[in-house]
Scaffold this motif. Structure first.
Motif, short mmCIF file in Angstrom:
data_model
loop_
_atom_site.label_atom_id
_atom_site.label_comp_id
_atom_site.label_asym_id
_atom_site.label_seq_id
_atom_site.Cartn_x
_atom_site.Cartn_y
_atom_site.Cartn_z
N CYS A 38 11.95 21.10 21.86
CA CYS A 38 11.68 20.73 20.47
C CYS A 38 11.88 19.24 20.23
O CYS A 38 11.09 18.61 19.53
N CYS A 84 15.68 23.55 15.06
CA CYS A 84 15.00 24.46 15.98
C CYS A 84 15.77 25.77 16.09
O CYS A 84 17.00 25.78 16.10
N CYS A 115 14.20 26.90 21.60
CA CYS A 115 13.09 26.42 22.42
C CYS A 115 13.41 26.62 23.91
O CYS A 115 12.71 26.11 24.76
#
Length: 150
Positions: free
Chosen positions: A105, A143, A146
């Motif tokens: 991310c 995030c 990821c």
């Protein structure tokens, strides 16, 4: 908060062939970036105000990465032009090309010095290694994971 926006093209040299096809998408992402920067910050934690900026930065870089490396829809010359003009993050794209970092991310999530325990960010931990039902959220960029599903 300092965000580096791509400069306005003042070059006498015209952009490479194919620019007219990707310019509307990049202009739209730049408009979203301006909105995210100017968005009011009341009621948000300091880090939360930066999350939309990180997401748009990622989206813009991913768009150019996908066009060049995945779909092979733009030329090397146009790709280099986009990098040079600041439309994509070359360091983030370099990580995406490495195994295990395809969905990264942001670069802050892999910098050990930015975490409490000197390791990678919690969003990099594969979901199978986390407690069942645990919701994770990166403090750097927002995030929610990821690191993959393995």
């Amino acid at each position: 908060l300092r965000v580096r926006m791509p400069p306005i093209r003042n070059s006498k040299k015209p952009p490479p062939e194919g620019w007219d096809l990707i310019e509307p998408v990049l202009d739209e992402l730049n408009a979203k970036m301006r909105e995210a920067i100017e968005e009011p910050h009341e009621g948000k934690r300091k880090v939360e105000t930066q999350w939309p900026i990180f997401r748009i930065h990622h989206q813009r870089s991913r768009y150019i990465y996908d066009l060049y490396y995945k779909r092979e829809a733009i030329s090397k010359e146009l790709y280099d032009f986009c990098i040079k003009q600041g439309f994509a993050d070359p360091a983030l794209i370099a990580k995406w090309k490495k195994s295990g970092y395809e969905n990264l991310c942001c670069l802050r999530c892999i910098q050990a010095r930015d975490t409490n325990h000197g390791t990678m960010c919690v969003c990099r931990v594969p979901r199978s290694k986390l407690e069942e039902g645990r919701v994770i959220e990166c403090v750097h960029c927002g995030c929610r994971g990821c690191g993959g599903n393995h």
